[in-house]
Design a protein around this motif. Structure first.
Motif, short mmCIF file in Angstrom:
data_model
loop_
_atom_site.label_atom_id
_atom_site.label_comp_id
_atom_site.label_asym_id
_atom_site.label_seq_id
_atom_site.Cartn_x
_atom_site.Cartn_y
_atom_site.Cartn_z
N TYR A 83 5.84 44.67 44.15
CA TYR A 83 6.10 45.91 43.41
C TYR A 83 7.17 45.67 42.35
O TYR A 83 7.03 46.10 41.20
CB TYR A 83 6.54 47.01 44.37
CG TYR A 83 6.46 48.40 43.76
CD1 TYR A 83 5.36 49.22 43.99
CD2 TYR A 83 7.49 48.89 42.94
CE1 TYR A 83 5.27 50.48 43.43
CE2 TYR A 83 7.40 50.15 42.37
CZ TYR A 83 6.30 50.94 42.62
OH TYR A 83 6.21 52.19 42.05
N LYS A 84 8.22 44.98 42.73
CA LYS A 84 9.30 44.71 41.78
C LYS A 84 8.86 43.76 40.67
O LYS A 84 9.44 43.77 39.57
CB LYS A 84 10.51 44.15 42.53
CG LYS A 84 11.18 45.21 43.41
CD LYS A 84 12.23 44.63 44.34
CE LYS A 84 12.85 45.72 45.19
NZ LYS A 84 13.78 45.19 46.22
N GLN A 85 7.84 42.95 40.95
CA GLN A 85 7.27 42.09 39.92
C GLN A 85 6.19 42.79 39.10
O GLN A 85 5.58 42.17 38.24
CB GLN A 85 6.68 40.83 40.58
CG GLN A 85 7.71 39.93 41.23
CD GLN A 85 7.09 38.80 42.03
OE1 GLN A 85 5.92 38.87 42.43
NE2 GLN A 85 7.86 37.75 42.27
N LYS A 86 5.97 44.08 39.41
CA LYS A 86 5.01 44.93 38.68
C LYS A 86 3.55 44.55 38.93
O LYS A 86 2.68 44.92 38.14
CB LYS A 86 5.31 44.97 37.18
CG LYS A 86 6.69 45.52 36.86
CD LYS A 86 6.89 45.67 35.35
CE LYS A 86 8.32 46.11 35.02
NZ LYS A 86 8.64 47.44 35.53
N ARG A 89 1.61 48.96 41.33
CA ARG A 89 2.05 50.13 40.57
C ARG A 89 1.81 51.39 41.38
O ARG A 89 1.09 51.39 42.38
CB ARG A 89 1.31 50.22 39.23
CG ARG A 89 1.48 49.01 38.31
CD ARG A 89 2.92 48.83 37.89
NE ARG A 89 3.09 47.76 36.93
CZ ARG A 89 3.20 47.94 35.61
NH1 ARG A 89 3.12 49.15 35.09
NH2 ARG A 89 3.38 46.90 34.81
N THR A 140 -2.51 45.71 44.96
CA THR A 140 -2.44 45.23 43.58
C THR A 140 -3.63 45.70 42.74
O THR A 140 -3.75 45.34 41.57
CB THR A 140 -2.37 43.69 43.54
OG1 THR A 140 -3.51 43.14 44.21
CG2 THR A 140 -1.09 43.18 44.18
N SER A 265 10.84 54.10 44.73
CA SER A 265 11.80 54.70 43.79
C SER A 265 13.09 55.13 44.49
O SER A 265 14.02 55.60 43.84
CB SER A 265 11.17 55.91 43.09
OG SER A 265 10.82 56.90 44.05
#
Length: 360
Positions: A83-86, A89, A140, A265
């Motif tokens: 998630y932190k590497q996108k 989403r 993903t 978040s």
């Protein structure tokens, strides 16, 4: 090294020793086949008796539970990283810290039983039979995901598992479900995974009564130590037997704890301290508790469990590689699988000129 040690143990167990480089190699494997443990007494509501106060754990069960909980823990940590590497989403709610709930629940029911859940359900997806590859690929949004990359974190499905959704314990619907289940004596176990916090508020600050196992009012309830997999397993077996005997529904509150925030978040430290989280990790971590029991009762060795840890880390890394390299689903399949079994039909897209075909 692992294969060599396995061969050595096999030969020693059959009464054969082996000479290598002038030395006699002897290996022993004095594991216990099972052990009995005391477990915490459940709080009861409208019940004369509850689950047992002891539980037998076999070596085979212990190794299986340990591996499954490690897989869920590592899978959630990998999801956090992705998630932190996108790569992931949208919404993503992690359940690390709550592994004893999903693994213990599955250990107490049958594969043919049906499970419905809200979000924070990645662990339940795995225990219900989905592979880590299919779960991470779904997160993903890839074609190899369990819902073909179109469901994401909240909409994963498996056989007899009706995956996550965004509604959690809405009061009106819960009251209606309790009422109907009690009227019709439905064989239904209602489960509240009480991880002590809502989206950003502790239960003590949000509810005048935190005895959620009593919230069924006319439905019997259990409050269970949700950090102890054996306690969860035995309580689930008790609840399942209660339902299967025709007595109607029952409510289980699993007292557990989530290490991450509510969602990605939420850092999770604005309404609780880092010290509180570390205290739970140190004293009540479900994986650590099972590890200590198994080692102290000679069901397994530290080295054996570390080997499982290494295998799990590799499997998770391989699954993550698949989840980030698998292609996304093609746009023309956007309308596929709306129904499980239905003749093909047209689906309107973002405007009336865009059309997709839905294929089951």
């Amino acid at each position: 090294m692992r294969k060599m040690l396995a061969a050595m143990v096999s030969r020693v167990l059959s009464g054969v020793t082996r000479k290598a480089a002038g030395r006699v190699l002897v290996a022993s494997c004095n594991y216990s086949s099972d052990a009995m443990f005391e477990i915490k007494k459940c709080d009861l509501y409208l019940l004369d008796e509850g689950p047992p106060l002891t539980a037998v754990l076999t070596r085979e069960e212990g190794l299986r539970y340990y591996r499954m909980m490690q897989v869920v823990r590592r899978m959630e940590l990998k999801a956090d990283q992705l998630y932190k590497q996108k790569f992931i989403r949208g919404f993503c709610h992690l359940c690390d810290g709550q592994e004893a709930c999903c693994v213990g629940l599955e250990a107490g029911i049958n594969a043919s039983d049906h499970v419905i859940t809200s979000y924070r359900a990645h662990g339940v997806c795995y225990t219900r039979g989905l592979s880590v590859r299919s779960i991470l690929a779904e997160l993903t949004g890839r074609r190899g995901g369990c819902a073909k990359g179109k469901g994401g974190s909240m909409h994963m499905y498996a056989k007899n598992f009706y995956g996550g959704n965004g509604i959690v314990g809405a009061q009106g619907q819960i009251a209606e479900a309790y009422n109907m289940a009690a009227l019709w004596k439905l064989p239904c176990i209602f489960i509240c995974e009480n991880n002590l916090y809502g989206m950003g508020t502790s239960v003590e600050r949000a509810a005048a009564s935190v005895d959620y196992y009593r919230r069924g009012h006319f439905i019997p309830g259990l409050r269970v130590d949700g950090m102890d997999i054996l306690c969860v397993r035995e309580a689930t077996r008790f609840a399942a037997e209660y339902c299967r005997s025709g007595k109607g529904p029952i409510l289980m509150e699993l007292q557990t704890y989530r290490y991450h925030g509510h969602s990605m978040s939420d850092p999770g430290i604005s309404y609780r301290t880092r010290e509180e989280i570390q205290k739970v990790r140190k004293k009540s971590d479900p994986i650590m508790l099972l590890q200590e029991r198994m080692v102290n009762s000679k069901l397994a060795s530290i080295e054996e469990l570390k080997e499982i840890d290494a295998e799990v880390r590799k499997d998770i890394d391989d699954a993550a590689q698949f989840a980030t390299s698998e292609p996304e689903p093609p746009v023309e399949e956007l309308g596929h699988h709306i129904y499980h079994s239905h003749p093909p039909f047209e689906v309107r897209g973002a405007n009336q000129w865009i059309k997709f075909k839905s294929v089951s």
